[in-house]
Design a protein around this motif. Structure first.
Motif, PDB file in Angstrom:
ATOM      1  N   LYS A  97       0.606  -1.236  -0.069  1.00 39.33           N
ATOM      2  CA  LYS A  97       0.199   0.010   0.169  1.00 39.33           C
ATOM      3  C   LYS A  97       0.824   1.358   0.088  1.00 39.33           C
ATOM      4  CE  LYS A  97      -3.673  -2.220   2.606  1.00 39.33           C
ATOM      5  NZ  LYS A  97      -4.805  -2.163   3.725  1.00 39.33           N
ATOM      6  N   LYS A 130      -7.577   7.295  -3.694  1.00 38.66           N
ATOM      7  CA  LYS A 130      -7.861   5.721  -3.401  1.00 38.66           C
ATOM      8  C   LYS A 130      -6.766   5.277  -2.603  1.00 38.66           C
ATOM      9  CE  LYS A 130      -9.986   5.173  -8.215  1.00 38.66           C
ATOM     10  NZ  LYS A 130      -9.846   4.713  -9.243  1.00 38.66           N
ATOM     11  N   CYS A 131      -5.646   5.475  -2.557  1.00 36.37           N
ATOM     12  CA  CYS A 131      -4.346   5.186  -1.877  1.00 36.37           C
ATOM     13  C   CYS A 131      -4.861   5.544  -0.617  1.00 36.37           C
ATOM     14  CB  CYS A 131      -3.153   5.416  -2.162  1.00 36.37           C
ATOM     15  SG  CYS A 131      -2.659   4.890  -3.921  1.00 36.37           S
ATOM     16  N   GLN A 149      -7.436   6.136   1.037  1.00 32.55           N
ATOM     17  CA  GLN A 149      -8.706   5.459   1.920  1.00 32.55           C
ATOM     18  C   GLN A 149      -8.010   3.924   2.343  1.00 32.55           C
ATOM     19  OE1 GLN A 149     -11.555   5.357  -1.284  1.00 32.55           O
ATOM     20  NE2 GLN A 149     -12.285   7.582  -0.919  1.00 32.55           N
ATOM     21  N   GLN A 150      -7.247   3.303   1.689  1.00 29.01           N
ATOM     22  CA  GLN A 150      -6.805   2.296   2.003  1.00 29.01           C
ATOM     23  C   GLN A 150      -5.735   2.310   3.268  1.00 29.01           C
ATOM     24  OE1 GLN A 150      -4.315   0.849  -1.385  1.00 29.01           O
ATOM     25  NE2 GLN A 150      -6.362   0.149  -2.475  1.00 29.01           N
ATOM     26  N   HIS A 196      -6.246   4.627   5.933  1.00 26.24           N
ATOM     27  CA  HIS A 196      -6.791   5.530   6.882  1.00 26.24           C
ATOM     28  C   HIS A 196      -6.453   5.259   8.033  1.00 26.24           C
ATOM     29  CE1 HIS A 196      -9.935   2.500   8.300  1.00 26.24           C
ATOM     30  NE2 HIS A 196      -9.791   2.035   6.924  1.00 26.24           N
TER      31      HIS A 196
END
Length: 137
Positions: free
Chosen positions: A4, A53-54, A56-57, A59
């Motif tokens: 991630k 998007k990254c 959100q991964q 958080h």
């Protein structure tokens, strides 16, 4: 988890490079470069969406504000981690010293009821007699 971070790093690098290229186009703007600028603007929007998007991964990641202060001061944020660990080690040694001081072989602590003092004072009974201890909390 490392994937991630790698993914976010890759998107950030692409985003920064796109912004750099956009700056070059804008600094020497010609009407003929409008199409290229529009394309770079669209890439910028796509890049921001990819970064979101990254985000959100990731958080659940919390960064202490002090780490950002290190960055603002031009210092390496890894120094923050190092200094936190050093402070924790020093505090651990301090507490260990207090515990070692209170742990006397063949001694026991009991609340001092014979004298009017606060609840953090104890008489230590040992082979040498009684000693009054006041614990600092």
């Amino acid at each position: 988890m490392a994937e991630k971070f790698d993914n976010l790093e890759e998107h950030l690098e692409k985003f920064v490079e796109n912004i750099r290229q956009m700056g070059i186009i804008v600094s020497d703007f010609q009407p003929s470069s409008q199409t290229g600028l529009n394309q770079k603007l669209n890439y910028m929007i796509t890049g921001l969406q990819d970064i979101e998007k990254c985000r959100q991964q990731l958080h659940e990641i919390n960064v202490p504000l002090e780490a950002f202060e290190y960055i603002d001061q031009g210092r390496n944020p890894q120094l923050y981690t190092k200094e936190c660990l050093e402070r924790a080690l020093a505090k651990n040694e301090q507490v260990k010293g207090k515990i070692d001081t209170m742990t006397v072989s063949g001694s026991r602590f009991k609340p001092n009821k014979d004298m009017e003092i606060d609840s953090r004072s104890y008489l230590m009974e040992s082979s040498h007699g009684y000693t009054l201890l006041s614990l600092l909390v």
